[in-house]
Motif scaffolding. Structure first.
Motif, mmCIF file in Angstrom:
data_model
loop_
_atom_site.group_PDB
_atom_site.id
_atom_site.type_symbol
_atom_site.label_atom_id
_atom_site.label_comp_id
_atom_site.label_asym_id
_atom_site.label_seq_id
_atom_site.Cartn_x
_atom_site.Cartn_y
_atom_site.Cartn_z
ATOM 1 N N VAL A 62 12.750 32.779 16.302
ATOM 2 C CA VAL A 62 12.723 31.278 16.458
ATOM 3 C C VAL A 62 13.228 30.881 17.608
ATOM 4 O O VAL A 62 12.619 30.540 18.851
ATOM 5 N N ASP A 63 14.259 32.482 17.934
ATOM 6 C CA ASP A 63 14.565 32.380 19.329
ATOM 7 C C ASP A 63 14.194 32.945 19.969
ATOM 8 O O ASP A 63 14.511 33.101 21.084
ATOM 9 N N ASP A 64 12.990 33.686 20.064
ATOM 10 C CA ASP A 64 12.219 33.960 20.393
ATOM 11 C C ASP A 64 11.216 33.321 21.147
ATOM 12 O O ASP A 64 10.077 33.778 22.097
ATOM 13 N N PHE A 65 11.091 31.916 21.142
ATOM 14 C CA PHE A 65 10.082 31.228 21.102
ATOM 15 C C PHE A 65 10.484 30.681 22.579
ATOM 16 O O PHE A 65 11.533 29.746 22.149
ATOM 17 N N PRO A 66 10.264 30.267 23.542
ATOM 18 C CA PRO A 66 10.522 29.732 24.463
ATOM 19 C C PRO A 66 10.691 28.401 24.358
ATOM 20 O O PRO A 66 11.531 27.014 24.288
ATOM 21 N N SER A 67 9.025 27.325 23.105
ATOM 22 C CA SER A 67 9.106 26.307 23.328
ATOM 23 C C SER A 67 11.142 25.813 22.013
ATOM 24 O O SER A 67 10.881 24.374 21.745
ATOM 25 N N TYR A 68 10.742 26.855 21.723
ATOM 26 C CA TYR A 68 12.088 26.408 20.857
ATOM 27 C C TYR A 68 13.992 26.369 21.177
ATOM 28 O O TYR A 68 14.997 27.005 20.200
ATOM 29 N N ASN A 69 13.764 27.260 22.408
ATOM 30 C CA ASN A 69 15.000 27.517 23.223
ATOM 31 C C ASN A 69 15.941 26.207 22.344
ATOM 32 O O ASN A 69 17.388 26.453 22.942
ATOM 33 N N TYR A 70 16.407 24.870 22.574
ATOM 34 C CA TYR A 70 17.225 23.400 22.035
ATOM 35 C C TYR A 70 17.362 24.544 21.358
ATOM 36 O O TYR A 70 18.570 24.084 21.082
ATOM 37 N N VAL A 71 17.158 24.798 19.598
ATOM 38 C CA VAL A 71 18.320 25.538 18.646
ATOM 39 C C VAL A 71 18.996 26.012 18.753
ATOM 40 O O VAL A 71 20.507 26.859 18.526
ATOM 41 N N LYS A 72 18.838 26.992 20.346
ATOM 42 C CA LYS A 72 20.805 27.116 20.800
ATOM 43 C C LYS A 72 21.143 26.767 21.528
ATOM 44 O O LYS A 72 22.454 26.239 21.166
ATOM 45 N N TYR A 73 21.033 25.709 22.026
ATOM 46 C CA TYR A 73 22.141 24.568 23.084
ATOM 47 C C TYR A 73 21.858 23.198 21.542
ATOM 48 O O TYR A 73 22.937 22.831 22.120
ATOM 49 N N PHE A 74 21.416 23.627 21.023
ATOM 50 C CA PHE A 74 22.423 22.391 19.997
ATOM 51 C C PHE A 74 22.820 22.959 19.041
ATOM 52 O O PHE A 74 22.852 22.491 17.413
ATOM 53 N N ASP A 75 22.876 23.801 18.942
ATOM 54 C CA ASP A 75 23.887 24.669 17.644
ATOM 55 C C ASP A 75 24.755 24.446 17.221
ATOM 56 O O ASP A 75 25.841 24.715 15.669
ATOM 57 N N GLY A 76 25.573 23.857 18.312
ATOM 58 C CA GLY A 76 26.855 23.535 17.587
ATOM 59 C C GLY A 76 26.791 22.097 17.227
ATOM 60 O O GLY A 76 28.043 21.387 17.018
ATOM 61 N N MET A 77 25.750 21.647 16.629
ATOM 62 C CA MET A 77 25.681 19.713 16.578
ATOM 63 C C MET A 77 25.498 19.945 14.970
ATOM 64 O O MET A 77 25.488 20.944 14.349
ATOM 65 N N TYR A 78 25.515 18.941 14.156
ATOM 66 C CA TYR A 78 26.247 18.068 12.851
ATOM 67 C C TYR A 78 26.193 17.396 12.331
ATOM 68 O O TYR A 78 26.799 16.146 13.331
ATOM 69 N N GLY A 79 26.087 16.979 11.238
ATOM 70 C CA GLY A 79 26.066 15.575 10.841
ATOM 71 C C GLY A 79 24.189 15.725 10.093
ATOM 72 O O GLY A 79 24.006 15.238 9.039
ATOM 73 N N PRO A 80 23.284 15.894 11.382
ATOM 74 C CA PRO A 80 21.520 15.444 10.663
ATOM 75 C C PRO A 80 21.207 16.896 10.180
ATOM 76 O O PRO A 80 20.190 17.247 9.350
#
Length: 477
Positions: free
Chosen positions: A238-256
């Motif tokens: 999924v890291d290769d999909f530009p539209s899923y770029n948020y998984v990289k900069y949201f990767d330090g979040m937790y709880g949900p």
């Protein structure tokens, strides 16, 4: 005495044959869903408290070097919410917080008031979904954390979408704040608290609050999230999909989300819940008991589906012997755990390929087998192939489209420099869409299609086809 022994042995033999029959039917179901070898995940079925099926398909990595096995860890996505809720319930049981506490007590810089911990737990807070916020609010050059999200809430969220308790609205932001409440009250990092008070007591040795993209991340036995690229006709990270770029900069979040686990550890989680290892029985019952909105209506996701503390359930009666479940979906991952106390049934599905199977019909089929009922035919989701559009064909689709019945509901169609098209619905993240003709595009992340229409040779509308519904959006710019 001998006759009684023979009768008893026959009874045991009958039970064994019955269990074997269920196992064979479940295995036949999964084999029918894996004819192309692309099914990828961990699956476990428990009936009468015993494992009747446990199987692992596919690979942990895009290069197909490491097969998925009993040690393979998957991002749980929203299944993580029940663990976050458990931490809150433990702290409440110890008298360190109250479900009635207003969160301003913990975060005094918030600009809105009236949200209680119980509103966060039941998704009735009115706090907007952070996955739908303007991406420019985040620093996309780093891995953001819950504290980064809290600063944005404090600085940018002035008002709520509705008065807390007036409505139900699923929002992952609630769970970011709940994880921060755990840290505030316990004085420990969320990951440390979860390890000490939940994972370790439940004997979950391969479960953790986990960020896969931090430099120190241990990726051994980690199942990478994969998605189908309709252009290359293959699965890729999924890291290769530009539209899923948020998984990289949201990767330090937790709880949900942000917890990784194995199928066997989730079985231990179920056992801990069954034995009331983590909180008292009467306190866990609160997690699966119907509560009411301000006007007295029950808190429901939809008709007949009630939302508790990180659990969804179908029975509104005030008892703890009911079916409880939660699904999880995040780029590259689908998951579900479902438990039913009366017959001690439990189903776990952890999938690391977004586009292969819908967990709902799969769960329904498993349930039919366990009840010795006829199973309707279910099929894998079709992996469609995309065509390539000319630049002018892409440009004619771009723009903002409004739903005439609710103008605040918009579709934004965008494209990157390589002509990769994405669709963003209000309050959601942009999702890749792929053309199968000049005016027909399809999703691979979900089962849905978009059909554009023209007037005077100009694209003037788009219709969303999903779950048997048709929603028409008119182009406004």
């Amino acid at each position: 005495m001998k006759e009684h022994l023979i009768t008893f042995l026959f009874f045991l033999f009958a039970l064994t044959v019955k269990a074997q029959d269920k196992t064979a039917r479940i295995d036949s179901l999964f084999q029918s869903l894996n004819t192309d070898g692309e099914l990828s995940g961990a699956f476990m079925v428990i009936d009468s408290g015993k494992i009747v099926y446990e199987e692992y398909f596919g690979y942990e990595d895009v290069n197909k070097k490491n097969k998925i096995n009993e040690l393979s860890r998957f991002e749980l996505a929203s299944v993580s919410k029940q663990f976050t809720a458990m931490a809150i319930m433990q702290l409440e049981e110890k008298g360190k917080l109250s479900f009635e506490d207003e969160i301003n007590n913990y975060f005094p810089n918030l600009k809105f008031k009236g949200v209680k911990i119980k509103n966060l737990l039941r998704n009735t807070s009115g706090i907007p979904e952070f996955l739908g916020w303007d991406a420019s609010w985040f620093d996309k050059t780093k891995i953001n954390t819950n504290k980064d999200a809290l600063q944005i809430i404090e600085n940018r969220i002035d008002t709520l979408l509705f008065t807390p308790g007036d409505n139900y609205m699923y929002s992952n932001t609630n769970w970011l704040l709940l994880a921060l409440v755990v840290e505030k009250v316990s004085g420990a990092p969320f990951a440390n608290y979860m390890e000490k008070f939940i994972f370790k007591p439940a004997k979950m040795k391969n479960t953790s609050v986990f960020s896969a993209r931090t430099p120190q991340a241990n990726l051994n036995n980690y199942a990478t999230g994969l998605a189908y690229d309709a252009k290359s006709k293959s699965f890729t990270s999924v890291d290769d999909f530009p539209s899923y770029n948020y998984v990289k900069y949201f990767d330090g979040m937790y709880g949900p989300y942000g917890i990784s686990s194995t199928a066997q550890d989730l079985l231990k989680w179920n056992e801990a819940l069954h034995q009331h290892t983590l909180v008292k029985k009467e306190n866990f019952a609160k997690a699966i008991t119907v509560d009411s909105l301000n006007d007295g209506r029950p808190i429901q996701m939809s008709e007949g589906l009630y939302y508790g503390f990180g659990w969804i359930f179908t029975d509104s009666l005030l008892n703890d012997d009911k079916m409880q479940f939660h699904t999880g979906g995040y780029p590259g991952y689908h998951s579900i755990i479902i438990r039913e106390g009366k017959h001690q049934r439990y189903f776990i599905a952890l999938i690391n390929k977004s586009n292969t199977i819908n967990v709902y019909p799969l769960t329904s089929a498993i349930d039919k087998i366990l009840r010795n009922q006829e199973v309707p035919k279910i099929e894998r989701e079709t992996l469609s192939e995309a065509i390539v559009l000319m630049e002018f064909q892409v440009k004619q689709l771009l723009g903002i489209y409004e739903y005439d019945k609710h103008p605040e509901l918009e579709f934004e169609i965008t494209a990157d420099d390589n002509g990769n098209i994405s669709a963003k619905l209000s309050g959601q993240s942009a999702i890749p869409i792929f053309p199968k003709s000049e005016l027909e595009l399809f999703y691979t992340a979900v089962k849905a299609e978009l059909k554009f229409s023209k007037e005077n040779d100009q694209v003037n509308a788009v219709t969303l086809y999903q779950n048997g519904q048709e929603l028409k959006f008119n182009k406004v710019k």
